[in-house]
Design a protein around this motif. Structure first.
Motif: not given
Length: 591
Positions: A284-312
């Protein structure tokens, strides 16, 4: 001097040599015949089956007899890893015993990785311990399977103790990644080991139910992502999730419901039970991965748009909320960076882009358009908010590629339309939209700036299917986003379009996309059409590869880290390039 025998493999039209005392499996492996040895030739998986057509071989020992009887195989079928050759032979290798390639490109290109699923089933007889060296039952099983690091959860250990009240006993055991026992049964019928590959898209979710032992696809189905009622694109959903914890949880539940309903549908199709699914791999794309896991998305939704994780690592299916085996695992294809997610990394794996030499573009034209450029050993990646227009969402008469959708439009010279399933036209999907835009330009119903010339400001395909000016503007925005992204990434690499060895096209479009029409309106750069390859749902194909070979997961993480991310928002010329790209014209322009 030891005798040497010839073995003719009828269905492969090959002959190999086997030394006296050597097993057929050893000879086949040495001769690079792609036979499946899921247990490493220990005689406990039953996958290396061959059919003896003529010639003498050793009789089956007790272990081989147990496996053959357990699987209900004919007397002519033997396990290559246990059978010894005593004469010249003629054999046949069934297709299910060979490592099968995974076809992902419609022009005949395939990808093939060794078969190494996380969950494997082993069959053996547990004998009564010897009085002189009793040891422990767990150690006895470890030694029998040649797996000294095998872990036994307490409930499995207790079950082993119960079964050991009366020995010898035939045992069926499922082991996870050669390190943990997940189930143990005695004298039972074969249990299907199922896996599920998922393409978790912003608009649609596609699932493929797979037999982990054979690699066979048992069922394929798709569904609309139920998150769509909270926003049609990634940005809208992230904005929604930011408003409150409750909204974020609502989006998480919607993603879970979508996947669980798909699981139920696939198992119904195959006539199997959800509890037989042991692993799910999600691309899934980064946003879909974050939303499925229910983890915070603040870092991804605001500049500089950094994902919470790259791999798990692999996660518990229970924890994520997927209704499969209680011991089931979930693995998510690694994100690359920012808005380039696991759907792209899985697609790159499936197309083997990391391993190719040359210069290639990889375009995933879904709701979130991702662009990867490979220039010899260097890789660049970027993403752009293309929106779901080419998936039919937001278009007044748009629809997904389902029965009744117009998928092809021809001008002969009047309009000729073709619908999926030859049904009455109900709407128009992505490939049909490309065709009608190109035709409207040629017939001058539409100006290159996107303005509909007809006084009614409509492009009529049928009495029920008509595109309006607002529809054209939405399509222009999607086109311009992709076009601008391609232009910028090519400029960054200082690469000319004529130098490209190929373009891999993934996402919403299939083989029905008219390449000439796509070039005419500027969706694809104007290069030799023979260099453009459809890869279909490469994300799903990549998820399937990761499901059937878990050793690829570590490799993919390593490869993904090599991609240089290019954020378009920081490019000073992006807005100017985007505005120029709104014109429905080919690029690059001829000098």
């Amino acid at each position: 001097m030891a005798a040497t025998f010839s073995v003719k493999i009828q269905n492969l039209d090959q002959t190999i040599k086997v030394a006296e005392g050597e097993t057929l499996g050893q000879a086949l492996s040495r001769s690079e015949i792609p036979l499946r040895f899921d247990c490493g030739q220990k005689g406990v998986c039953g996958k290396c089956r061959v059919k003896i057509l003529s010639g003498e071989v050793s009789p089956p020992n007790r272990q081989e007899r147990y496996v053959l009887d357990f699987l209900g195989l004919a007397p002519s079928i033997r396990l290559a890893c246990l059978v010894k050759v005593r004469d010249n032979l003629k054999v046949e290798i069934p297709p299910e015993s060979l490592i099968q390639p995974v076809k992902i490109l419609e022009k005949g290109i395939s990808t093939c990785f060794p078969h190494q699923p996380s969950f494997k089933q082993y069959l053996f007889t547990l004998d009564r311990p010897k009085l002189a060296a009793p040891g422990s039952l767990a150690e006895k099983v470890k030694k029998l399977l040649c797996q000294p690091k095998l872990d036994f959860p307490l409930d499995i250990l207790a079950q082993l103790g119960e079964e050991a009240r009366e020995l010898p006993k035939k045992i069926q055991m499922v082991i996870y990644q050669d390190k943990e026992v997940v189930s143990l049964e005695a004298d039972s019928s074969p249990t299907p080991l199922l896996g599920l590959a998922i393409d978790l898209g912003t608009t649609t979710v596609v699932g493929e139910l797979v037999d982990l032992e054979s690699g066979e696809t048992l069922a394929l189905s798709s569904a609309l992502n139920q998150q769509i009622r909270l926003g049609t694109d990634v940005i809208a959903r992230l904005s929604e999730a930011l408003t409150s914890e409750g909204k974020r949880r609502t989006l998480q539940r919607a993603a879970r419901r979508t996947i669980n309903s798909l699981i139920h549908k696939l198992c119904q199709k195959a006539g199997l039970h959800e509890e037989n699914i042991l692993e799910v791999v999600i691309a899934g794309n980064t946003a879909m991965n974050h939303l499925l896991l229910g983890v915070p998305i603040h870092s991804l939704a605001r500049a500089p748009y950094i994902a919470l994780f790259q791999y798990l690592p692999e996660e518990s299916a229970l924890e994520i909320g997927l209704r499969i085996s209680p011991r089931g695992k979930v693995y998510m294809a690694p994100n690359i960076q920012s808005f380039i997610g696991g759907d792209v990394s899985a697609g790159l794996l499936a197309t083997r882009l990391f391993e190719r030499s040359g210069r290639y573009l990889y375009l995933d034209l879904g709701t979130n358009g991702e662009i990867i450029l490979k220039n010899q050993s260097k890789l660049w990646g970027t993403s752009t908010a293309a929106g779901p227009a080419f998936e039919g969402v937001g278009i007044s008469v748009g629809m997904m590629a389902s029965p009744g959708a117009i998928y092809q439009v021809l001008a002969t010279p009047s309009l000729e339309i073709k619908t999926i399933g030859r049904r009455k036209p109900r709407g128009i999907c992505g490939t049909g939209l490309i065709d009608i835009l190109s035709i409207a330009l040629r017939k001058r119903w539409l100006n290159p700036n996107g303005r509909i010339v007809h006084p009614e400001k409509k492009i009529k395909l049928t009495s029920q299917v008509t595109l309006g000016q607002d529809d054209v503007r939405k399509l222009q925005m999607a086109l311009a986003a992709v076009k601008a992204g391609v232009k910028i990434i090519m400029d960054k690499a200082n690469l000319d379009y004529s130098e490209l060895d190929g373009i891999f096209l993934a996402g919403a479009f299939g083989t029905e996309l008219n390449i000439k029409n796509a070039i005419t309106i500027g969706l694809l750069p104007a290069i030799d059409p023979a260099k453009i390859f459809f890869v279909g749902n490469a994300s799903l194909a990549g998820a399937r590869c990761l499901l059937l070979n878990y050793s690829l997961r570590e490799k993919l993480v390593s490869w993904a880290k090599k991609i240089n991310y290019l954020p378009l928002a920081r490019e000073k010329d992006f807005q100017q390039i985007f505005i120029k790209s709104l014109n429905l014209t080919p690029y690059p322009e001829k000098e």
